[in-house]
Design a protein around this motif. Structure first.
Motif, PDB file in Angstrom:
ATOM      1  N   TYR A  42      63.344 -34.015   5.184  1.00 42.80           N
ATOM      2  CA  TYR A  42      63.473 -33.714   3.751  1.00 42.80           C
ATOM      3  C   TYR A  42      64.703 -34.440   3.185  1.00 42.80           C
ATOM      4  CZ  TYR A  42      64.215 -31.005  -0.537  1.00 42.80           C
ATOM      5  OH  TYR A  42      64.419 -30.644  -1.845  1.00 42.80           O
ATOM      6  N   ASP A  43      65.845 -34.329   3.889  1.00 44.00           N
ATOM      7  CA  ASP A  43      67.083 -34.969   3.409  1.00 44.00           C
ATOM      8  C   ASP A  43      66.888 -36.472   3.257  1.00 44.00           C
ATOM      9  OD1 ASP A  43      68.102 -32.455   3.675  1.00 44.00           O
ATOM     10  OD2 ASP A  43      69.193 -32.867   5.532  1.00 44.00           O
ATOM     11  N   LEU A  44      66.194 -37.086   4.235  1.00 41.17           N
ATOM     12  CA  LEU A  44      65.974 -38.532   4.188  1.00 41.17           C
ATOM     13  C   LEU A  44      65.007 -38.892   3.051  1.00 41.17           C
ATOM     14  CD1 LEU A  44      65.652 -39.388   8.000  1.00 41.17           C
ATOM     15  CD2 LEU A  44      67.554 -39.929   6.494  1.00 41.17           C
ATOM     16  N   THR A  45      63.965 -38.059   2.848  1.00 40.87           N
ATOM     17  CA  THR A  45      62.985 -38.342   1.788  1.00 40.87           C
ATOM     18  C   THR A  45      63.674 -38.337   0.425  1.00 40.87           C
ATOM     19  OG1 THR A  45      61.219 -37.317   3.055  1.00 40.87           O
ATOM     20  CG2 THR A  45      60.815 -37.568   0.701  1.00 40.87           C
ATOM     21  N   TYR A  46      64.366 -37.244   0.124  1.00 41.51           N
ATOM     22  CA  TYR A  46      64.957 -37.122  -1.217  1.00 41.51           C
ATOM     23  C   TYR A  46      66.259 -37.915  -1.359  1.00 41.51           C
ATOM     24  CZ  TYR A  46      61.351 -33.946  -2.510  1.00 41.51           C
ATOM     25  OH  TYR A  46      60.118 -33.435  -2.802  1.00 41.51           O
ATOM     26  N   GLY A  47      67.116 -37.825  -0.323  1.00 41.99           N
ATOM     27  CA  GLY A  47      68.394 -38.563  -0.384  1.00 41.99           C
ATOM     28  C   GLY A  47      68.142 -40.053  -0.546  1.00 41.99           C
ATOM     29  N   CYS A  48      67.365 -40.622   0.378  1.00 38.21           N
ATOM     30  CA  CYS A  48      67.133 -42.078   0.323  1.00 38.21           C
ATOM     31  C   CYS A  48      66.277 -42.460  -0.888  1.00 38.21           C
ATOM     32  CB  CYS A  48      66.470 -42.560   1.610  1.00 38.21           C
ATOM     33  SG  CYS A  48      67.626 -42.570   2.976  1.00 38.21           S
ATOM     34  N   GLY A  91      64.831 -47.490   0.396  1.00 44.28           N
ATOM     35  CA  GLY A  91      63.445 -47.299  -0.083  1.00 44.28           C
ATOM     36  C   GLY A  91      62.496 -47.185   1.100  1.00 44.28           C
ATOM     37  N   CYS A  92      62.684 -48.046   2.119  1.00 43.39           N
ATOM     38  CA  CYS A  92      61.798 -48.011   3.294  1.00 43.39           C
ATOM     39  C   CYS A  92      61.996 -46.713   4.090  1.00 43.39           C
ATOM     40  CB  CYS A  92      62.040 -49.229   4.191  1.00 43.39           C
ATOM     41  SG  CYS A  92      61.434 -50.751   3.451  1.00 43.39           S
ATOM     42  N   ILE A  93      63.260 -46.281   4.222  1.00 42.32           N
ATOM     43  CA  ILE A  93      63.504 -45.010   4.948  1.00 42.32           C
ATOM     44  C   ILE A  93      62.792 -43.867   4.197  1.00 42.32           C
ATOM     45  CG2 ILE A  93      65.245 -43.317   5.683  1.00 42.32           C
ATOM     46  CD1 ILE A  93      67.236 -45.633   6.000  1.00 42.32           C
ATOM     47  N   HIS A  94      62.904 -43.891   2.841  1.00 43.24           N
ATOM     48  CA  HIS A  94      62.245 -42.852   2.036  1.00 43.24           C
ATOM     49  C   HIS A  94      60.742 -42.820   2.311  1.00 43.24           C
ATOM     50  CE1 HIS A  94      60.616 -40.670  -1.402  1.00 43.24           C
ATOM     51  NE2 HIS A  94      59.872 -41.740  -1.652  1.00 43.24           N
ATOM     52  N   VAL A  95      60.121 -44.019   2.289  1.00 47.40           N
ATOM     53  CA  VAL A  95      58.660 -44.087   2.452  1.00 47.40           C
ATOM     54  C   VAL A  95      58.257 -43.513   3.817  1.00 47.40           C
ATOM     55  CG1 VAL A  95      56.682 -45.652   2.644  1.00 47.40           C
ATOM     56  CG2 VAL A  95      58.405 -46.047   0.881  1.00 47.40           C
TER      57      VAL A  95
END
Ligand code: HEM
Length: 227
Positions: A42-48, A91-95
């Motif tokens: 979750y942190d990586l999705t929203y943070g990144c 952006g790639c980490i988020h995806v």
């Protein structure tokens, strides 16, 4: 391409990369503070996700800023390039994190839905489907720009062609904005987030327009210096 050239970028660019890495970590930490019981994905999705949007916007502000305060605007500005690289990375980490968070391995259903007849797929046109497909196009542009963001392609594509491809950044910003706003609605995100996103978008648009008019006026003056 000489791989050692990638490391030999000078301390100033290393410093920029370190600052951008710290900003990414801070973004993920803020996401953690926003939802303390959520997991790392979750942190990586929203943070990144938010760091990527902010960095895309910032990369578009560097050109007009230089144009408004200084005279020349070269094809490649290292700061703009490095910010673009980190927009690509985050952006790639988020995806990857968003896909891991929302699917159980069936990535196709984020973008397509099976036809009623059972053979083939249609585009998924639910609000989430539209947002995911817009995000997908944004990601393709993001990855292309990330791949092109180095001296090898700058020299290979020559200044003008490289700059033309970098202009896809404007389309990327629009797509990232629509994707974000659609998910903010779907997630019932608090009005602070939504207002902040709109203010950011309007400020970016205004500064871009100001930069555009300044550069047009300057070009007109160069063409007819007696005016
Ligand atoms: C294939 C590409 C993409 C997919 C599948 C995707 C997927 C998602 C999903 C599923 C969410 C919501 C997570 C949830 O509510 O559980 C989300 C939110 C978000 N995405 Fe993406 N995304 C993509 C590309 C991008 C790109 C390229 C950016 C930025 C440059 C971005 C920025 C954001 C932001 C800022 C949010 C948070 C919006 C909110 O506050 O709800 N996404 N994305």
């Amino acid at each position: 391409m000489n791989p050692t050239a990638l490391l030999n970028i000078g301390w100033q660019r290393w410093r920029t990369h370190s600052i951008l890495a710290v900003i990414t970590v801070i973004g993920c930490y803020l996401a953690h503070l926003y939802a303390p019981y959520a997991d790392l994905i979750y942190d990586l999705t929203y943070g990144c996700g938010y760091v990527a949007v902010i960095l895309i916007a910032y990369s578009l502000l560097i050109g007009p800023y230089r144009l408004l305060w200084r005279k020349k605007n070269p094809v490649n500005i290292n700061l703009r390039r490095d910010v673009g690289i980190w927009a690509g990375i985050t952006g790639c980490i988020h995806v990857i994190a968003a896909i891991a968070m929302t699917t159980r391995g069936n990535i196709v259903y984020l973008f397509l839905r099976p036809k009623a007849e059972g053979i083939g797929y249609n585009l998924l046109l639910s609000p989430a489907g539209v947002s995911n497909n817009i995000g997908l196009v944004a990601t393709i542009i993001l990855v292309i720009l990330l791949v092109l963001s180095n001296d090898y392609f700058l020299i290979k594509l020559k200044g003008k062609r490289w700059k033309f491809l970098q202009r896809f950044n404007y389309g990327l910003a629009v797509l990232a904005f629509i994707h974000t706003v659609l998910y903010q609605q779907l997630d019932n995100r608090s009005s602070t987030f939504v207002t902040f996103t709109y203010i950011f978008a309007i400020a970016l648009l205004s500064i871009q327009l100001a930069g555009f008019f300044v550069s047009r006026t300057r070009r007109a003056k160069i063409r007819s210096p007696l005016q």
